[in-house]
Scaffold this motif. Sequence first.
Motif, mmCIF file in Angstrom:
data_model
loop_
_atom_site.group_PDB
_atom_site.id
_atom_site.type_symbol
_atom_site.label_atom_id
_atom_site.label_comp_id
_atom_site.label_asym_id
_atom_site.label_seq_id
_atom_site.Cartn_x
_atom_site.Cartn_y
_atom_site.Cartn_z
ATOM 1 N N SER A 1 -2.572 62.449 19.165
ATOM 2 C CA SER A 1 -3.731 62.250 18.282
ATOM 3 C C SER A 1 -3.562 62.998 16.952
ATOM 4 O O SER A 1 -4.152 62.605 15.949
ATOM 5 C CB SER A 1 -5.014 62.687 18.987
ATOM 6 O OG SER A 1 -4.923 64.035 19.389
ATOM 7 N N PHE A 2 -2.749 64.063 16.925
ATOM 8 C CA PHE A 2 -2.532 64.802 15.676
ATOM 9 C C PHE A 2 -1.375 64.213 14.866
ATOM 10 O O PHE A 2 -1.195 64.539 13.699
ATOM 11 C CB PHE A 2 -2.228 66.281 15.965
ATOM 12 C CG PHE A 2 -3.336 66.975 16.699
ATOM 13 C CD1 PHE A 2 -4.524 67.283 16.053
ATOM 14 C CD2 PHE A 2 -3.204 67.299 18.040
ATOM 15 C CE1 PHE A 2 -5.557 67.911 16.728
ATOM 16 C CE2 PHE A 2 -4.230 67.923 18.729
ATOM 17 C CZ PHE A 2 -5.415 68.225 18.068
ATOM 18 N N LEU B 1 -0.532 61.607 10.498
ATOM 19 C CA LEU B 1 0.248 62.560 9.719
ATOM 20 C C LEU B 1 0.616 61.929 8.377
ATOM 21 O O LEU B 1 1.040 60.770 8.323
ATOM 22 C CB LEU B 1 1.524 62.890 10.506
ATOM 23 C CG LEU B 1 2.044 64.328 10.481
ATOM 24 C CD1 LEU B 1 0.980 65.310 10.924
ATOM 25 C CD2 LEU B 1 3.253 64.449 11.418
ATOM 26 N N GLY B 2 0.439 62.678 7.299
ATOM 27 C CA GLY B 2 0.739 62.119 5.980
ATOM 28 C C GLY B 2 -0.410 61.298 5.420
ATOM 29 O O GLY B 2 -0.381 60.878 4.274
ATOM 30 N N ILE B 3 -1.432 61.038 6.232
ATOM 31 C CA ILE B 3 -2.588 60.247 5.794
ATOM 32 C C ILE B 3 -3.833 61.135 5.786
ATOM 33 O O ILE B 3 -4.578 61.187 4.827
ATOM 34 C CB ILE B 3 -2.822 59.043 6.732
ATOM 35 C CG1 ILE B 3 -1.596 58.123 6.739
ATOM 36 C CG2 ILE B 3 -4.082 58.271 6.316
ATOM 37 C CD1 ILE B 3 -1.569 57.153 7.896
ATOM 38 N N ASP B 4 -4.016 61.847 6.900
ATOM 39 C CA ASP B 4 -5.148 62.755 7.021
ATOM 40 C C ASP B 4 -4.627 64.184 6.863
ATOM 41 O O ASP B 4 -3.939 64.707 7.749
ATOM 42 C CB ASP B 4 -5.801 62.562 8.400
ATOM 43 C CG ASP B 4 -7.024 63.448 8.599
ATOM 44 O OD1 ASP B 4 -7.137 64.483 7.894
ATOM 45 O OD2 ASP B 4 -7.853 63.117 9.454
ATOM 46 N N GLY B 5 -4.934 64.799 5.743
ATOM 47 C CA GLY B 5 -4.431 66.134 5.431
ATOM 48 C C GLY B 5 -4.774 67.173 6.490
ATOM 49 O O GLY B 5 -4.019 68.124 6.704
ATOM 50 N N ASP B 6 -5.907 67.003 7.177
ATOM 51 C CA ASP B 6 -6.275 67.946 8.226
ATOM 52 C C ASP B 6 -5.228 67.965 9.331
ATOM 53 O O ASP B 6 -4.889 69.021 9.859
ATOM 54 C CB ASP B 6 -7.627 67.565 8.844
ATOM 55 C CG ASP B 6 -8.776 67.832 7.885
ATOM 56 O OD1 ASP B 6 -8.554 68.527 6.873
ATOM 57 O OD2 ASP B 6 -9.888 67.343 8.155
ATOM 58 N N ASP B 7 -4.743 66.767 9.671
ATOM 59 C CA ASP B 7 -3.745 66.702 10.736
ATOM 60 C C ASP B 7 -2.452 67.399 10.316
ATOM 61 O O ASP B 7 -1.824 68.102 11.119
ATOM 62 C CB ASP B 7 -3.479 65.248 11.145
ATOM 63 C CG ASP B 7 -4.651 64.670 11.932
ATOM 64 O OD1 ASP B 7 -5.378 65.451 12.570
ATOM 65 O OD2 ASP B 7 -4.846 63.444 11.899
ATOM 66 N N ASP B 8 -2.062 67.201 9.081
ATOM 67 C CA ASP B 8 -0.861 67.896 8.597
ATOM 68 C C ASP B 8 -1.054 69.412 8.695
ATOM 69 O O ASP B 8 -0.150 70.135 9.130
ATOM 70 C CB ASP B 8 -0.533 67.502 7.155
ATOM 71 C CG ASP B 8 -0.008 66.070 7.084
ATOM 72 O OD1 ASP B 8 -0.825 65.140 7.201
ATOM 73 O OD2 ASP B 8 1.217 65.902 6.955
ATOM 74 N N ALA B 9 -2.241 69.864 8.324
ATOM 75 C CA ALA B 9 -2.513 71.305 8.371
ATOM 76 C C ALA B 9 -2.459 71.819 9.807
ATOM 77 O O ALA B 9 -1.865 72.869 10.085
ATOM 78 C CB ALA B 9 -3.880 71.597 7.756
ATOM 79 N N ILE B 10 -3.049 71.061 10.728
ATOM 80 C CA ILE B 10 -3.062 71.478 12.143
ATOM 81 C C ILE B 10 -1.647 71.518 12.710
ATOM 82 O O ILE B 10 -1.249 72.468 13.381
ATOM 83 C CB ILE B 10 -3.952 70.521 12.979
ATOM 84 C CG1 ILE B 10 -5.426 70.716 12.610
ATOM 85 C CG2 ILE B 10 -3.742 70.744 14.475
ATOM 86 C CD1 ILE B 10 -6.355 69.652 13.167
ATOM 87 N N VAL B 11 -0.876 70.478 12.403
ATOM 88 C CA VAL B 11 0.486 70.399 12.941
ATOM 89 C C VAL B 11 1.348 71.528 12.372
ATOM 90 O O VAL B 11 2.073 72.207 13.111
ATOM 91 C CB VAL B 11 1.108 69.006 12.656
ATOM 92 C CG1 VAL B 11 2.600 68.997 12.940
ATOM 93 C CG2 VAL B 11 0.390 67.940 13.488
#
Length: 279
Positions: A204-205, A209-219
């Motif tokens: 889900s993270f 990736l690369g689209i939702d900046g929050d996910d990039d930050a979490i990863v």
Amino acid sequence: SKASAHNGYLVYQESMSEGFSAYLTLGGGLRKAIEEGQFELYYQPKVRSMDEATVGAEALIRWHHPEKGMIPPDQFIPIAEESGLILPLGEWVIRRACEQLKLWQDQGLPPINLSVNLSGRQFLQPNLVEVVKQILADTGIDPQYLELELTESMLMSDAHGTIQKLHDFREMGVTLSIDDFGTGYSSLAYLKKFPIQALKIDRSFIKDLGIDGDDDAIVKATIAMAQSLNLKVIAEGVESRNQMNLLTDYECQEVQGYLFAKPMCSDDFERYLGAFGKA
Ligand code: C2E
Ligand code: CA
Ligand code: CA
Ligand code: CA
């Protein structure tokens, strides 16, 4: 009530939801399926980011139902959990995976580690460590090649017994990883307490990736934390080259996903390993 008992049998009524009656039907079929060998393990490659070599595989169970065809694990693992059939089924999975790995090793295929998913109830089984030890001895597999995938919720229950079990596995030389990381409730402090070697970042993270900046930050943060705790990180559900490039940038060591391969039957995986395994 939707079901009533007559002479000890459940009587199904038309109003009963299709989902629930399918549930009961599958549950009844499970025991027979174990006896008749309707299960098969598929294998999905684990790929090292640095050189894209296949360094491992995850064993994923499939049920070939005589009438319904292939049933995905999400549909029957919960039923097996509830009925307790997960114990013989889970034991079959570990044994079958180790037997297969032994065959590949004996054929001289590139060495890989094989990971197996454990369910909650299976993990609580008091003699789990002995069961695994016996299977390794029977199949002649060096424990360093076996990895057990646990979930955060398993680690949260019964903290003392859990830690002891994890230490027993570690002492044996088996690798432990946390599956679906980020979706459960385990606090970061727990990671320090548990003898865990790897984290699998949940799909889900990875999806956005690369689209939702929050996910990039979490990863990125997960990878940085894992590095400082000396844990290996695996990203699940990698489907695009763009996701792969980002994960390589973020220094994620290993990936798994359709970009490289879907889970395959043992014959297909064997050919794949011959072509893409590390030298
Ligand atoms: P999981 O352990 O998180 O396994 C990963 C799931 O994601 C697998 O589904 C796999 O086929 C799928 N997957 C892998 N790469 C991609 C991708 O790039 N995109 C997408 N969309 N999906 C991808 P599968 O095989 O249907 O298994 C579902 C779940 O069933 C597993 O999730 C695991 O929790 C459970 N399971 C499977 N085999 C076993 C088993 O032997 N024992 C136990 N206890 N649970 C199992
Ligand atoms: Ca898994
Ligand atoms: Ca997972
Ligand atoms: Ca999952």
